[in-house]
Design a protein around this motif. Sequence first.
Motif, PDB file in Angstrom:
ATOM      1  N   ASP A  33     -16.340  29.084 -71.904  1.00 28.17           N
ATOM      2  CA  ASP A  33     -16.685  28.126 -70.869  1.00 28.17           C
ATOM      3  C   ASP A  33     -17.872  27.299 -71.332  1.00 28.17           C
ATOM      4  N   ALA A  34     -18.294  26.362 -70.477  1.00 20.71           N
ATOM      5  CA  ALA A  34     -19.410  25.482 -70.822  1.00 20.71           C
ATOM      6  C   ALA A  34     -20.722  26.252 -70.925  1.00 20.71           C
ATOM      7  N   VAL A  35     -20.853  27.362 -70.187  1.00 25.59           N
ATOM      8  CA  VAL A  35     -22.093  28.135 -70.220  1.00 25.59           C
ATOM      9  C   VAL A  35     -22.348  28.676 -71.623  1.00 25.59           C
ATOM     10  N   THR A  36     -21.303  29.169 -72.266  1.00 23.10           N
ATOM     11  CA  THR A  36     -21.446  29.693 -73.622  1.00 23.10           C
ATOM     12  C   THR A  36     -21.847  28.592 -74.600  1.00 23.10           C
ATOM     13  N   ALA A  37     -21.252  27.416 -74.428  1.00 22.35           N
ATOM     14  CA  ALA A  37     -21.575  26.297 -75.317  1.00 22.35           C
ATOM     15  C   ALA A  37     -23.011  25.840 -75.130  1.00 22.35           C
ATOM     16  N   LEU A  38     -23.512  25.869 -73.896  1.00 26.84           N
ATOM     17  CA  LEU A  38     -24.875  25.412 -73.629  1.00 26.84           C
ATOM     18  C   LEU A  38     -25.917  26.476 -73.966  1.00 26.84           C
ATOM     19  N   ALA A  39     -25.648  27.703 -73.593  1.00 25.93           N
ATOM     20  CA  ALA A  39     -26.652  28.762 -73.763  1.00 25.93           C
ATOM     21  C   ALA A  39     -26.682  29.334 -75.174  1.00 25.93           C
ATOM     22  N   GLY A  40     -25.537  29.283 -75.852  1.00 23.36           N
ATOM     23  CA  GLY A  40     -25.483  29.873 -77.181  1.00 23.36           C
ATOM     24  C   GLY A  40     -25.040  31.324 -77.109  1.00 23.36           C
ATOM     25  N   PRO A  41     -24.601  31.866 -78.231  1.00 22.26           N
ATOM     26  CA  PRO A  41     -24.061  33.242 -78.222  1.00 22.26           C
ATOM     27  C   PRO A  41     -25.117  34.315 -77.988  1.00 22.26           C
ATOM     28  N   ASP A  42     -26.396  34.021 -78.234  1.00 29.41           N
ATOM     29  CA  ASP A  42     -27.446  35.039 -78.122  1.00 29.41           C
ATOM     30  C   ASP A  42     -28.226  34.948 -76.829  1.00 29.41           C
ATOM     31  N   GLU A  46     -29.481  36.526 -67.785  1.00 25.47           N
ATOM     32  CA  GLU A  46     -30.233  35.731 -66.803  1.00 25.47           C
ATOM     33  C   GLU A  46     -30.129  34.243 -67.118  1.00 25.47           C
ATOM     34  N   THR A  47     -30.192  33.907 -68.397  1.00 24.67           N
ATOM     35  CA  THR A  47     -30.072  32.502 -68.791  1.00 24.67           C
ATOM     36  C   THR A  47     -28.686  31.962 -68.463  1.00 24.67           C
ATOM     37  N   ARG A  48     -27.677  32.762 -68.744  1.00 28.90           N
ATOM     38  CA  ARG A  48     -26.301  32.341 -68.442  1.00 28.90           C
ATOM     39  C   ARG A  48     -26.113  32.143 -66.938  1.00 28.90           C
ATOM     40  N   THR A  49     -26.676  33.044 -66.145  1.00 30.86           N
ATOM     41  CA  THR A  49     -26.539  32.932 -64.691  1.00 30.86           C
ATOM     42  C   THR A  49     -27.227  31.679 -64.172  1.00 30.86           C
ATOM     43  N   ALA A  50     -28.414  31.388 -64.721  1.00 28.87           N
ATOM     44  CA  ALA A  50     -29.142  30.192 -64.275  1.00 28.87           C
ATOM     45  C   ALA A  50     -28.375  28.915 -64.630  1.00 28.87           C
ATOM     46  N   ILE A  51     -27.801  28.883 -65.828  1.00 32.52           N
ATOM     47  CA  ILE A  51     -27.030  27.704 -66.239  1.00 32.52           C
ATOM     48  C   ILE A  51     -25.784  27.558 -65.377  1.00 32.52           C
ATOM     49  N   LEU A  57     -20.900  26.291 -61.351  1.00 32.04           N
ATOM     50  CA  LEU A  57     -19.735  27.084 -61.734  1.00 32.04           C
ATOM     51  C   LEU A  57     -19.710  28.445 -61.062  1.00 32.04           C
ATOM     52  N   ASP A  58     -20.753  28.776 -60.303  1.00 33.60           N
ATOM     53  CA  ASP A  58     -20.765  30.039 -59.576  1.00 33.60           C
ATOM     54  C   ASP A  58     -20.056  29.931 -58.229  1.00 33.60           C
ATOM     55  N   GLN A  59     -19.666  28.718 -57.850  1.00 36.83           N
ATOM     56  CA  GLN A  59     -18.985  28.519 -56.580  1.00 36.83           C
ATOM     57  C   GLN A  59     -17.515  28.921 -56.682  1.00 36.83           C
ATOM     58  N   ASN A  60     -16.897  29.052 -55.523  1.00 39.84           N
ATOM     59  CA  ASN A  60     -15.473  29.336 -55.470  1.00 39.84           C
ATOM     60  C   ASN A  60     -14.697  28.213 -56.158  1.00 39.84           C
ATOM     61  N   VAL A  61     -13.595  28.578 -56.843  1.00 42.20           N
ATOM     62  CA  VAL A  61     -12.812  27.597 -57.587  1.00 42.20           C
ATOM     63  C   VAL A  61     -12.276  26.505 -56.664  1.00 42.20           C
ATOM     64  N   VAL A  62     -11.867  26.885 -55.466  1.00 43.66           N
ATOM     65  CA  VAL A  62     -11.348  25.906 -54.508  1.00 43.66           C
ATOM     66  C   VAL A  62     -12.434  24.913 -54.121  1.00 43.66           C
ATOM     67  N   LEU A  63     -13.651  25.404 -53.903  1.00 47.29           N
ATOM     68  CA  LEU A  63     -14.760  24.509 -53.565  1.00 47.29           C
ATOM     69  C   LEU A  63     -15.081  23.577 -54.725  1.00 47.29           C
ATOM     70  N   GLN A  64     -14.998  24.089 -55.955  1.00 48.97           N
ATOM     71  CA  GLN A  64     -15.218  23.231 -57.113  1.00 48.97           C
ATOM     72  C   GLN A  64     -14.183  22.113 -57.175  1.00 48.97           C
ATOM     73  N   TYR A  65     -12.924  22.457 -56.895  1.00 51.91           N
ATOM     74  CA  TYR A  65     -11.860  21.445 -56.925  1.00 51.91           C
ATOM     75  C   TYR A  65     -12.071  20.400 -55.832  1.00 51.91           C
ATOM     76  N   VAL A  66     -12.407  20.850 -54.622  1.00 51.90           N
ATOM     77  CA  VAL A  66     -12.630  19.915 -53.513  1.00 51.90           C
ATOM     78  C   VAL A  66     -13.803  18.993 -53.820  1.00 51.90           C
ATOM     79  N   HIS A  67     -14.865  19.550 -54.380  1.00 52.36           N
ATOM     80  CA  HIS A  67     -16.032  18.741 -54.737  1.00 52.36           C
ATOM     81  C   HIS A  67     -15.666  17.704 -55.798  1.00 52.36           C
ATOM     82  N   TRP A  68     -14.881  18.131 -56.796  1.00 55.73           N
ATOM     83  CA  TRP A  68     -14.467  17.200 -57.859  1.00 55.73           C
ATOM     84  C   TRP A  68     -13.552  16.112 -57.299  1.00 55.73           C
TER      85      TRP A  68
END
Length: 315
Positions: A33-42, A46-51, A57-68
Motif C-alpha cells: 500500500d501507499a503507507v509502505t512506500a511512504l514510510a519505508g520497509p524499516d 507507530e509511524t505507519r499508523t500515523a501515516i 486509509l484507516d477509515q472504512n472502505v465504503v467511506l473512502q469510496y464515498v469521499h472519493w
Amino acid sequence: MIRYALRRVPSAILVLLVASVVVFAVPRLTQGDAVTALAGPDATEETRTAIRQGLGLDQNVVLQYVHWLRGLVTGDLGTSYIRKVPAVEAIGTALTQTITLTCAALLLAVVLGALGGVLLGTSRRPLVTRPVGALVSLSFALPPYVTGVLLVLALAVTVRLLPAGGYVGFGDDAGLAFRSLLMPALCLALPAVAVFARFLGASIRQVMDEDFVRTGVAKGLPRRRLVSAHIVPNALPPVLAVLGIQVGQMLGGAIVVEAIFAWHGIGDLLVNSVLNRDYVLVQDLLLLTVAVFVVVQTLTDLAHAAVDPRVRLEA
C-alpha cells in the motif's frame, strides 16, 4: 436524434458508476500500500499508523469510496500521496502531452486509413492493391513496441531526420515540437491505420455492388465524383464504430509509445503511480481513461446515428 442521444446518456452514466467501483477496488486488492512506500520497509508501527491516519486509509472502505466519489463530483480529485501535489495538477501536466500525441495519431490514422481504404476498395489494379495491402497487413501485425524501435533506428539513428524522443511544447519551438511529435504519433497510429483501411476498403467494395452505383455509372457520372459523393459517404457508417473503438486502443497503446519515446504523459504517470501504490492518482487516471473511452464511444454512436437514420429507428 435528440431522443436517441437522451437514451444513450443513462447507459454511459451507469458504465462510469460501475467503472468507479472497480477502479476503486482493484488497487486495494493488490499487495502493498501507499503507507509502505511512504514510510519505508524499516518504519515502526507507530509511524505507519500515523501515516495511515493522515492519508485517511484507516477509515472504512465504503467511506473512502464515498469521499472519493464526492470529490470527483465537486472537482476535487484529491492529493497525490507520493508527489505531494494536487492530483489535478499532476494529471493536467501529463494530460497535455497525451492529448497532443493521441490527437496527432488520430489525425494520421484517419488520413492514412482513408487513403488506404479508398485505394483498396476502388482500385482493381494489382500494382496498387498488393503493395497497399501488404503495408496494411504489416502495420496491423507489428505491435507498437516493435514499430517504435524500428522507427527510431530508421529515422533517428540511421537517417537522423527526427529526434529519437522527448516532448517539446509548440509554444517553445514549433518546428522541433512537430518533428518530435511525428514519430511517436506515427507509431501509435499505424495499428489504427490498418484497421481503418481494411474496414473502409471492405465497406466500399460492398457499396460498389449496390444498384445506385450501377445507375450512376450508367448515367455517365465521373468516377471521382461517384466515389467521393456517393460511394464513400455510404461506406462510412460501419467504419465510424470501428474508429471509436480505435481511440480507446490508442489510449492503451500510448503507455508503450510514451515509454519508448520518453513522453511523460498519462501512461508514464499511471505506471509510476501503480508502482508507488499512489491510490489517488491510480484511481483518477483509470477512471479518466474509462470516461474518455465512454465519451468517445457515445459521440461515435451519435455520429453513426446522424449519418445512418436506420440506427435511430432501430434503437
